[in-house]
Design a protein around this motif. Structure first.
Motif, PDB file in Angstrom:
ATOM      1  N   ILE A 140     -20.879  30.493  35.392  1.00 50.68           N
ATOM      2  CA  ILE A 140     -20.552  29.766  35.111  1.00 50.68           C
ATOM      3  C   ILE A 140     -21.849  28.617  36.176  1.00 50.68           C
ATOM      4  O   ILE A 140     -20.805  29.276  37.617  1.00 50.68           O
ATOM      5  N   SER A 141     -21.808  27.785  36.238  1.00 50.14           N
ATOM      6  CA  SER A 141     -23.323  27.644  37.229  1.00 50.14           C
ATOM      7  C   SER A 141     -22.586  26.902  38.466  1.00 50.14           C
ATOM      8  O   SER A 141     -22.610  26.619  39.118  1.00 50.14           O
ATOM      9  N   GLU A 142     -21.820  25.718  37.737  1.00 53.79           N
ATOM     10  CA  GLU A 142     -20.917  24.861  38.193  1.00 53.79           C
ATOM     11  C   GLU A 142     -20.723  25.514  39.826  1.00 53.79           C
ATOM     12  O   GLU A 142     -19.975  25.178  40.618  1.00 53.79           O
ATOM     13  N   GLU A 143     -19.510  26.558  39.188  1.00 56.80           N
ATOM     14  CA  GLU A 143     -18.817  27.383  39.960  1.00 56.80           C
ATOM     15  C   GLU A 143     -19.515  28.796  40.880  1.00 56.80           C
ATOM     16  O   GLU A 143     -18.738  28.933  41.691  1.00 56.80           O
ATOM     17  N   GLU A 144     -20.466  28.616  40.028  1.00 56.90           N
ATOM     18  CA  GLU A 144     -21.036  29.575  40.907  1.00 56.90           C
ATOM     19  C   GLU A 144     -20.474  30.863  40.492  1.00 56.90           C
ATOM     20  O   GLU A 144     -20.140  31.925  41.758  1.00 56.90           O
ATOM     21  N   THR A 145     -20.023  31.886  39.342  1.00 59.02           N
ATOM     22  CA  THR A 145     -19.095  32.926  39.430  1.00 59.02           C
ATOM     23  C   THR A 145     -19.823  33.747  38.324  1.00 59.02           C
ATOM     24  O   THR A 145     -19.645  32.693  37.889  1.00 59.02           O
ATOM     25  N   SER A 146     -19.311  34.780  38.375  1.00 57.77           N
ATOM     26  CA  SER A 146     -20.198  35.373  37.276  1.00 57.77           C
ATOM     27  C   SER A 146     -18.225  36.181  36.313  1.00 57.77           C
ATOM     28  O   SER A 146     -17.447  36.137  37.002  1.00 57.77           O
ATOM     29  N   TYR A 147     -18.435  36.367  35.548  1.00 57.22           N
ATOM     30  CA  TYR A 147     -16.936  37.031  34.789  1.00 57.22           C
ATOM     31  C   TYR A 147     -18.250  38.083  33.837  1.00 57.22           C
ATOM     32  O   TYR A 147     -19.371  38.125  33.141  1.00 57.22           O
ATOM     33  N   ILE A 148     -17.963  39.311  33.868  1.00 54.50           N
ATOM     34  CA  ILE A 148     -17.782  40.789  33.405  1.00 54.50           C
ATOM     35  C   ILE A 148     -17.171  40.401  31.666  1.00 54.50           C
ATOM     36  O   ILE A 148     -15.608  41.011  31.838  1.00 54.50           O
ATOM     37  N   ASN A 149     -17.349  40.373  30.449  1.00 51.92           N
ATOM     38  CA  ASN A 149     -16.882  40.933  29.224  1.00 51.92           C
ATOM     39  C   ASN A 149     -16.461  41.752  29.521  1.00 51.92           C
ATOM     40  O   ASN A 149     -17.014  43.278  29.165  1.00 51.92           O
ATOM     41  N   LYS A 150     -14.652  41.825  28.494  1.00 50.04           N
ATOM     42  CA  LYS A 150     -13.942  42.322  27.711  1.00 50.04           C
ATOM     43  C   LYS A 150     -13.576  42.628  26.582  1.00 50.04           C
ATOM     44  O   LYS A 150     -14.040  44.316  26.414  1.00 50.04           O
ATOM     45  N   ASN A 151     -14.176  41.850  25.524  1.00 50.19           N
ATOM     46  CA  ASN A 151     -14.248  41.604  24.271  1.00 50.19           C
ATOM     47  C   ASN A 151     -14.118  41.151  23.586  1.00 50.19           C
ATOM     48  O   ASN A 151     -14.634  40.700  22.291  1.00 50.19           O
ATOM     49  N   GLY A 152     -15.691  40.786  24.557  1.00 49.43           N
ATOM     50  CA  GLY A 152     -16.458  39.739  22.983  1.00 49.43           C
ATOM     51  C   GLY A 152     -18.246  40.179  22.189  1.00 49.43           C
ATOM     52  O   GLY A 152     -18.727  39.336  22.713  1.00 49.43           O
ATOM     53  N   ASP A 153     -17.705  41.318  21.669  1.00 48.77           N
ATOM     54  CA  ASP A 153     -18.793  42.080  21.129  1.00 48.77           C
ATOM     55  C   ASP A 153     -18.909  41.503  20.317  1.00 48.77           C
ATOM     56  O   ASP A 153     -20.172  40.989  19.577  1.00 48.77           O
ATOM     57  N   LYS A 154     -17.394  40.586  19.714  1.00 50.54           N
ATOM     58  CA  LYS A 154     -17.846  40.023  17.884  1.00 50.54           C
ATOM     59  C   LYS A 154     -18.784  38.420  18.136  1.00 50.54           C
ATOM     60  O   LYS A 154     -19.767  38.126  17.904  1.00 50.54           O
ATOM     61  N   PHE A 155     -18.732  37.820  19.863  1.00 56.30           N
ATOM     62  CA  PHE A 155     -19.211  36.803  20.026  1.00 56.30           C
ATOM     63  C   PHE A 155     -20.457  37.174  20.334  1.00 56.30           C
ATOM     64  O   PHE A 155     -21.747  36.604  19.652  1.00 56.30           O
ATOM     65  N   PHE A 156     -20.972  38.208  20.938  1.00 53.59           N
ATOM     66  CA  PHE A 156     -22.866  38.442  21.155  1.00 53.59           C
ATOM     67  C   PHE A 156     -23.008  39.095  20.117  1.00 53.59           C
ATOM     68  O   PHE A 156     -23.791  38.731  19.866  1.00 53.59           O
ATOM     69  N   ALA A 157     -22.443  39.660  19.174  1.00 50.76           N
ATOM     70  CA  ALA A 157     -23.263  40.242  17.769  1.00 50.76           C
ATOM     71  C   ALA A 157     -23.851  38.872  17.009  1.00 50.76           C
ATOM     72  O   ALA A 157     -24.876  38.503  16.356  1.00 50.76           O
ATOM     73  N   LEU A 158     -22.521  37.641  17.043  1.00 50.94           N
ATOM     74  CA  LEU A 158     -23.062  36.509  16.466  1.00 50.94           C
ATOM     75  C   LEU A 158     -23.830  36.390  17.209  1.00 50.94           C
ATOM     76  O   LEU A 158     -23.940  35.085  15.936  1.00 50.94           O
ATOM     77  N   LEU A 159     -24.030  35.970  18.615  1.00 53.45           N
ATOM     78  CA  LEU A 159     -25.014  35.348  19.090  1.00 53.45           C
ATOM     79  C   LEU A 159     -26.551  35.908  18.643  1.00 53.45           C
ATOM     80  O   LEU A 159     -27.360  35.509  18.509  1.00 53.45           O
ATOM     81  N   GLU A 160     -26.483  37.116  18.789  1.00 51.88           N
ATOM     82  CA  GLU A 160     -28.023  38.012  18.229  1.00 51.88           C
ATOM     83  C   GLU A 160     -28.137  37.675  17.168  1.00 51.88           C
ATOM     84  O   GLU A 160     -29.144  37.185  16.295  1.00 51.88           O
ATOM     85  N   LYS A 161     -27.461  37.214  15.614  1.00 56.67           N
ATOM     86  CA  LYS A 161     -27.573  37.183  14.126  1.00 56.67           C
ATOM     87  C   LYS A 161     -28.316  35.750  14.484  1.00 56.67           C
ATOM     88  O   LYS A 161     -28.848  35.564  13.328  1.00 56.67           O
ATOM     89  N   ILE A 162     -27.305  34.996  15.631  1.00 56.56           N
ATOM     90  CA  ILE A 162     -27.788  33.471  14.962  1.00 56.56           C
ATOM     91  C   ILE A 162     -29.786  33.826  15.904  1.00 56.56           C
ATOM     92  O   ILE A 162     -29.953  32.430  14.830  1.00 56.56           O
ATOM     93  N   LYS A 163     -28.945  33.795  16.779  1.00 55.69           N
ATOM     94  CA  LYS A 163     -30.770  34.132  17.200  1.00 55.69           C
ATOM     95  C   LYS A 163     -31.798  34.459  16.784  1.00 55.69           C
ATOM     96  O   LYS A 163     -33.098  33.856  15.643  1.00 55.69           O
ATOM     97  N   LYS A 164     -31.679  35.609  15.617  1.00 55.12           N
ATOM     98  CA  LYS A 164     -32.373  36.194  14.849  1.00 55.12           C
ATOM     99  C   LYS A 164     -32.549  35.451  13.271  1.00 55.12           C
ATOM    100  O   LYS A 164     -34.104  34.608  13.118  1.00 55.12           O
ATOM    101  N   LYS A 165     -31.432  34.416  13.279  1.00 58.58           N
ATOM    102  CA  LYS A 165     -31.779  33.623  11.553  1.00 58.58           C
ATOM    103  C   LYS A 165     -33.055  32.439  12.486  1.00 58.58           C
ATOM    104  O   LYS A 165     -33.699  31.650  11.860  1.00 58.58           O
ATOM    105  N   HIS A 166     -32.055  31.681  13.562  1.00 57.16           N
ATOM    106  CA  HIS A 166     -33.067  30.698  14.071  1.00 57.16           C
ATOM    107  C   HIS A 166     -34.654  31.037  14.499  1.00 57.16           C
ATOM    108  O   HIS A 166     -35.830  30.478  13.690  1.00 57.16           O
ATOM    109  N   LEU A 167     -34.965  32.019  14.432  1.00 56.21           N
ATOM    110  CA  LEU A 167     -36.527  32.992  14.365  1.00 56.21           C
ATOM    111  C   LEU A 167     -36.951  32.747  13.462  1.00 56.21           C
ATOM    112  O   LEU A 167     -38.297  32.603  13.042  1.00 56.21           O
ATOM    113  N   GLN A 168     -36.150  33.177  12.025  1.00 55.59           N
ATOM    114  CA  GLN A 168     -36.569  33.161  11.113  1.00 55.59           C
ATOM    115  C   GLN A 168     -37.125  31.598   9.972  1.00 55.59           C
ATOM    116  O   GLN A 168     -38.182  31.698   9.169  1.00 55.59           O
ATOM    117  N   THR A 169     -35.695  30.666  11.096  1.00 56.60           N
ATOM    118  CA  THR A 169     -36.548  29.884  10.106  1.00 56.60           C
ATOM    119  C   THR A 169     -37.618  28.779  10.522  1.00 56.60           C
ATOM    120  O   THR A 169     -38.555  28.089  10.373  1.00 56.60           O
TER     121      THR A 169
END
Length: 171
Positions: A140-169
Motif C-alpha cells: 500500500i503505497s500511501e501507508e508504506e506498508t506491505s502485506y503477504i497474501n494468505k488466501n488470494g490464489d483465485k485473485f492472482f490467478a484471475l489477474l494473470e488470466k486478464i493479463k494474458k487476455k489483454h496481451l492477446q487482444t
C-alpha cells in the motif's frame, strides 16, 4: 541465630532464582507463541487508517491495472490492462476477500518486472496498490506498508488470466 539467618538468606536467594527463571521462561514462550500466530488482516483493515475507514460497500467501484518494467530503481509503466466491467467487479470482490499478514515494505524494491502490477482501486476513496504476483505480496503505497497474501490464489490467478487476455487482444 547466625545459622538461621544464613539458612533464610540462602532459601531467599534460591526462591528468587527460581522465580526469576520461571518469569524468563514464561516471557520467552509468550514471545514464541505471538510470533507463530501472526495477526491476519482483512483488506478493509489494511486500507483503513486511524483517520479513515475503507468502505467496499459503495455503488461506484473501479479498478485500473497497469503493468510496469523496472528500469534502474524506477518503475516505468508498460501498459494499462483493458478489463471488462464484469472482470473489474470480480477482481474488486476478490480484493475485498483477501486475508493478509504484515510483510516487509522494503522488499518492494525486489519486484520482478514480469510480475509487478500497479492497481488504482477506487471504493470510498482512491488507493494505490502495488502487487508482486509471484511473491503474492501487496504494498500500500500511501501507508508504506506491505502485506503477504494468505488466501488470494483465485485473485492472482484471475489477474494473470486478464493479463494474458489483454496481451492477446493487442497482438
Amino acid at each position: 541465630m547466625k545459622k538461621n539467618r544464613l539458612t533464610i538468606v540462602i532459601i531467599g536467594i534460591i526462591l528468587f532464582a527460581i522465580g526469576f527463571g520461571v518469569s524468563i521462561y514464561n516471557s520467552t514462550n509468550a514471545d514464541h507463541n505471538e510470533s507463530r500466530e501472526e495477526k491476519v488482516y482483512t483488506m478493509q483493515e489494511a486500507l483503513s487508517t486511524e483517520f479513515y475507514t475503507a468502505n467496499f460497500n459503495v455503488e461506484a467501484k473501479s479498478l485500473v491495472i497497469s503493468t510496469h518494467r523496472l528500469e534502474g530503481d524506477k518503475f516505468t509503466k508498460i501498459t494499462e490492462l483493458s478489463i471488462s466491467k464484469e472482470d473489474e467487479q470480480i477482481l474488486i470482490n476478490e480484493i475485498e476477500q483477501l486475508k493478509l499478514t504484515k510483510g516487509n515494505f522494503e522488499s518492494y524494491k525486489a519486484f520482478k518486472a514480469d510480475s509487478y502490477y500497479s492497481l488504482y482501486l477506487t471504493i470510498s476513496t482512491g488507493y494505490r496498490l502495488l502487487l508482486d504476483s509471484k511473491e503474492k505480496t501487496l504494498y500500500i503505497s500511501e501507508e508504506e506498508t506491505s502485506y503477504i497474501n494468505k488466501n488470494g490464489d483465485k485473485f492472482f490467478a484471475l489477474l494473470e488470466k486478464i493479463k494474458k487476455k489483454h496481451l492477446q487482444t493487442i497482438n
